[in-house]
Design a protein around this motif. Structure first.
Motif, PDB file in Angstrom:
ATOM      1  N   ASP B 127       0.840  -1.206   0.000  1.00 53.75           N
ATOM      2  CA  ASP B 127       0.000   0.000   0.000  1.00 53.75           C
ATOM      3  C   ASP B 127       0.871   1.250   0.000  1.00 53.75           C
ATOM      4  N   GLY B 128       2.015   1.160   0.664  1.00 52.64           N
ATOM      5  CA  GLY B 128       2.943   2.299   0.681  1.00 52.64           C
ATOM      6  C   GLY B 128       3.384   2.657  -0.731  1.00 52.64           C
ATOM      7  N   ALA B 129       3.760   1.642  -1.496  1.00 56.42           N
ATOM      8  CA  ALA B 129       4.187   1.885  -2.879  1.00 56.42           C
ATOM      9  C   ALA B 129       3.007   2.389  -3.708  1.00 56.42           C
ATOM     10  N   ALA B 130       1.836   1.781  -3.487  1.00 54.21           N
ATOM     11  CA  ALA B 130       0.654   2.198  -4.249  1.00 54.21           C
ATOM     12  C   ALA B 130       0.334   3.668  -3.959  1.00 54.21           C
ATOM     13  N   ILE B 131       0.493   4.086  -2.711  1.00 54.02           N
ATOM     14  CA  ILE B 131       0.177   5.470  -2.350  1.00 54.02           C
ATOM     15  C   ILE B 131       1.125   6.449  -3.041  1.00 54.02           C
ATOM     16  N   VAL B 132       2.411   6.115  -3.077  1.00 54.68           N
ATOM     17  CA  VAL B 132       3.371   7.001  -3.763  1.00 54.68           C
ATOM     18  C   VAL B 132       2.932   7.191  -5.213  1.00 54.68           C
ATOM     19  N   ASN B 133       2.546   6.092  -5.837  1.00 58.83           N
ATOM     20  CA  ASN B 133       2.103   6.141  -7.224  1.00 58.83           C
ATOM     21  C   ASN B 133       0.798   6.934  -7.358  1.00 58.83           C
ATOM     22  N   HIS B 221      11.697   7.513 -10.790  1.00 56.12           N
ATOM     23  CA  HIS B 221      11.596   8.645  -9.878  1.00 56.12           C
ATOM     24  C   HIS B 221      10.700   8.280  -8.677  1.00 56.12           C
ATOM     25  N   LEU B 222       9.546   7.686  -8.977  1.00 60.03           N
ATOM     26  CA  LEU B 222       8.606   7.310  -7.922  1.00 60.03           C
ATOM     27  C   LEU B 222       9.194   6.195  -7.048  1.00 60.03           C
ATOM     28  N   ARG B 223       9.855   5.259  -7.697  1.00 62.65           N
ATOM     29  CA  ARG B 223      10.455   4.130  -6.964  1.00 62.65           C
ATOM     30  C   ARG B 223      11.497   4.642  -5.964  1.00 62.65           C
ATOM     31  N   GLN B 224      12.331   5.593  -6.437  1.00 58.38           N
ATOM     32  CA  GLN B 224      13.364   6.146  -5.559  1.00 58.38           C
ATOM     33  C   GLN B 224      12.732   6.869  -4.370  1.00 58.38           C
ATOM     34  N   ARG B 225      11.630   7.575  -4.624  1.00 62.71           N
ATOM     35  CA  ARG B 225      10.940   8.278  -3.540  1.00 62.71           C
ATOM     36  C   ARG B 225      10.474   7.278  -2.482  1.00 62.71           C
ATOM     37  N   PHE B 226       9.940   6.165  -2.950  1.00 60.58           N
ATOM     38  CA  PHE B 226       9.459   5.134  -2.027  1.00 60.58           C
ATOM     39  C   PHE B 226      10.621   4.543  -1.212  1.00 60.58           C
ATOM     40  N   ILE B 227      11.730   4.259  -1.880  1.00 63.77           N
ATOM     41  CA  ILE B 227      12.888   3.687  -1.171  1.00 63.77           C
ATOM     42  C   ILE B 227      13.363   4.669  -0.101  1.00 63.77           C
ATOM     43  N   ASP B 228      13.501   5.931  -0.480  1.00 66.36           N
ATOM     44  CA  ASP B 228      14.022   6.934   0.458  1.00 66.36           C
ATOM     45  C   ASP B 228      13.127   7.080   1.689  1.00 66.36           C
ATOM     46  N   ARG B 229      11.832   6.921   1.483  1.00 66.72           N
ATOM     47  CA  ARG B 229      10.911   7.051   2.611  1.00 66.72           C
ATOM     48  C   ARG B 229      10.911   5.816   3.487  1.00 66.72           C
ATOM     49  N   THR B 230      11.101   4.657   2.865  1.00 67.73           N
ATOM     50  CA  THR B 230      10.866   3.396   3.563  1.00 67.73           C
ATOM     51  C   THR B 230      12.064   2.919   4.367  1.00 67.73           C
ATOM     52  N   VAL B 231      13.270   3.212   3.879  1.00 66.01           N
ATOM     53  CA  VAL B 231      14.467   2.715   4.578  1.00 66.01           C
ATOM     54  C   VAL B 231      14.490   3.139   6.057  1.00 66.01           C
ATOM     55  N   THR B 252      24.024  12.203  -4.012  1.00 66.48           N
ATOM     56  CA  THR B 252      22.730  12.313  -4.708  1.00 66.48           C
ATOM     57  C   THR B 252      21.592  12.656  -3.742  1.00 66.48           C
ATOM     58  N   GLY B 253      21.828  12.396  -2.451  1.00 66.32           N
ATOM     59  CA  GLY B 253      20.751  12.609  -1.484  1.00 66.32           C
ATOM     60  C   GLY B 253      19.688  11.520  -1.541  1.00 66.32           C
ATOM     61  N   HIS B 254      20.071  10.365  -2.105  1.00 64.86           N
ATOM     62  CA  HIS B 254      19.152   9.228  -2.188  1.00 64.86           C
ATOM     63  C   HIS B 254      19.866   7.950  -1.760  1.00 64.86           C
ATOM     64  N   TYR B 255      19.076   6.896  -1.558  1.00 66.07           N
ATOM     65  CA  TYR B 255      19.682   5.599  -1.281  1.00 66.07           C
ATOM     66  C   TYR B 255      20.040   4.905  -2.599  1.00 66.07           C
ATOM     67  N   ASP B 256      21.250   4.337  -2.645  1.00 64.80           N
ATOM     68  CA  ASP B 256      21.631   3.478  -3.776  1.00 64.80           C
ATOM     69  C   ASP B 256      21.124   2.071  -3.484  1.00 64.80           C
ATOM     70  N   HIS B 257      20.879   1.322  -4.532  1.00 66.23           N
ATOM     71  CA  HIS B 257      20.415  -0.056  -4.333  1.00 66.23           C
ATOM     72  C   HIS B 257      20.966  -0.963  -5.419  1.00 66.23           C
ATOM     73  N   SER B 258      20.836  -2.286  -5.213  1.00 66.23           N
ATOM     74  CA  SER B 258      21.303  -3.255  -6.217  1.00 66.23           C
ATOM     75  C   SER B 258      20.382  -3.206  -7.427  1.00 66.23           C
ATOM     76  N   PRO B 259      20.881  -3.684  -8.558  1.00 71.30           N
ATOM     77  CA  PRO B 259      19.965  -3.839  -9.707  1.00 71.30           C
ATOM     78  C   PRO B 259      18.896  -4.892  -9.373  1.00 71.30           C
ATOM     79  N   PHE B 260      17.730  -4.736  -9.969  1.00 67.94           N
ATOM     80  CA  PHE B 260      16.643  -5.683  -9.679  1.00 67.94           C
ATOM     81  C   PHE B 260      16.707  -6.886 -10.603  1.00 67.94           C
ATOM     82  N   ASN B 261      16.043  -7.925 -10.177  1.00 68.51           N
ATOM     83  CA  ASN B 261      15.968  -9.143 -10.979  1.00 68.51           C
ATOM     84  C   ASN B 261      14.783  -9.019 -11.954  1.00 68.51           C
ATOM     85  N   TRP B 262      15.048  -8.425 -13.092  1.00 67.23           N
ATOM     86  CA  TRP B 262      13.955  -8.163 -14.027  1.00 67.23           C
ATOM     87  C   TRP B 262      13.413  -9.421 -14.685  1.00 67.23           C
TER      88      TRP B 262
END
Lengths: 94, 309
Positions: B127-133, B221-231, B252-262
């Motif tokens: 729901d957190g991710a859905a809300i950001v979107n 952009h939205l994904r990064q916002r969610f990561i920054d809020r959630t960590v 960058t003022g953001h969290y770095d993360h691993s590449p995803f398993n697409w």
């Protein structure tokens, strides 16, 4: 062929004294179901004190392709607005 | 035709809203139908993983809350079907498209909910991710969709908070409970990030949707916002985000993360997730088993409704 329900538009009055406002639509087979569905879909947090549901097909609206022409009689009648009139400075309560 | 296109372009440029009976390019209509119906189906299918825990909720309070949340999801699905219907598709057509596989829903709901902590993780992360979107979509250019998003966001803020409350209970509970909470985070973290869709460079619909202001911010952009809020929220819980490369980037003022398993992402989108078949079969079964209710309602209406209008 399966019998179908129809779409109803929902209007809600939040408090006495306020106008009814369009909230959205619901699907239902009859009037009672329409108003119950509208309650469950649009007033789960006490948003209403009164509600109307109207079959969408009963609503008459302005045909969009000539809506400009439909509304333009009002366009050149600025004298219908209070700001059209000049009142001398110093005159009050007008 | 040109006059209509001009009027439409002006609406988009001025950042005002397109309304149901306004002229719009066919592709704009289709894109909105695709996106809004997918959104509606996600709300509806999203009831299933939570319904799984309704009869096993650990307290009466938890059960009431979960029930209220699931009712909201149903309501949100209905708002969105109504919105799509203003674009000239009927709800039954949308349900046919869902059943045939032509219309999709969010892949996140193809993951199972194995423990009670998953109810926490779903509320907090999904729901957190859905809300950001959805907050971003409040500014979408199609008026009825924008209004539905405003309403949905208002209602959903409780969903995320109740999820986080469950996570708190579990994370600060017994060691076994904390372990369950960590396990739920481990399983839902990456799928939640993938809810934002492919990377911008690989997103098929992005360019035109951004131009038409159907989408207002890019997936990444939205994904990064969610990561920054959630960590920081995970840190408070004393839980570890399952990504060894996750770290704050001062620059960058953001969290770095691993590449995803697409590969995993596309595998689930293409129908091979753990619960794809189960979710769809369940929806079809409920729809078909309840056919008699629709028939009875139609028969009753034919008998009792005098001419309206």
């Amino acid at each position: 062929m399966e019998a179908t329900d129809k779409v109803w538009e929902v209007f809600i009055q939040k408090k006495a004294g306020l106008a009814f406002k369009h909230a959205g639509s619901v699907r239902a087979f009859d009037k009672k179901m329409a108003i119950q569905n509208a309650r469950d879909v649009y007033t789960r947090r006490s948003e209403g004190r009164a509600m109307w549901v109207v079959p969408t097909e009963a609503i008459v609206s302005v045909p969009l392709d000539n809506s400009d022409a439909f509304f333009d009689p009002a366009d050149d009648k600025a004298y219908r607005h209070a700001t059209f009139y000049e009142i001398p400075d110093g005159v009050k309560h007008l | 035709m040109e006059k209509f296109q001009e009027a439409f372009d002006k609406i988009i440029e001025a950042d005002s809203k397109v309304e149901p009976r306004d002229w719009m390019p066919e592709k704009y209509r289709k894109t909105n139908i695709r996106q809004i119906s997918q959104h509606a189906h996600s709300e509806i299918i999203g009831m299933q993983p939570e319904g799984n825990w309704l009869l096993r909720a650990p307290s009466l309070r938890a059960k009431q809350v979960l029930l209220a949340k699931i009712q909201d999801e149903a309501g949100h699905g209905l708002y969105l079907y109504s919105v799509a219907e203003t674009l000239g598709i009927s709800r039954s057509e949308m349900i046919e498209q869902l059943h045939s596989g032509e219309a999709k829903y969010s892949s996140i709901f193809n993951y199972p909910t194995l423990t009670w902590a998953d109810m926490g993780a779903v509320g907090w992360l999904v729901d957190g991710a859905a809300i950001v979107n959805q907050v971003s979509l409040q500014r979408t250019s199609y008026g009825p969709y924008s209004r539905a998003m405003i309403r949905i966001c208002k209602e959903e803020s409780f969903h995320q908070r109740q999820g986080y409350e469950i996570m708190c209970r579990m994370a600060f509970g017994t060691p076994e409970q904390k372990e369950m909470a960590q396990d739920a985070l481990n399983r839902f973290w990456e799928p939640a990030l993938m809810m934002f869709g492919p990377h911008d460079a690989d997103s098929v619909h992005k360019g035109q949707s951004m131009e038409w202001k159907i989408k207002r911010e890019s997936n990444d952009h939205l994904r990064q916002r969610f990561i920054d809020r959630t960590v920081p929220q995970a840190e408070y819980l004393g839980l570890t985000i399952p990504d060894p490369n996750l770290k704050w980037n001062e620059e960058t003022g953001h969290y770095d993360h691993s590449p995803f398993n697409w590969d995993e992402f596309w595998n689930v989108v293409n129908g091979n997730g753990p619960c794809n078949k189960e979710r769809l079969d369940h929806h079809k079964k409920a729809h078909n088993d309840n056919k008699w209710v629709r028939e009875a309602a139609a028969a009753y209406a034919a008998k009792t409704e005098t001419q309206v209008a």
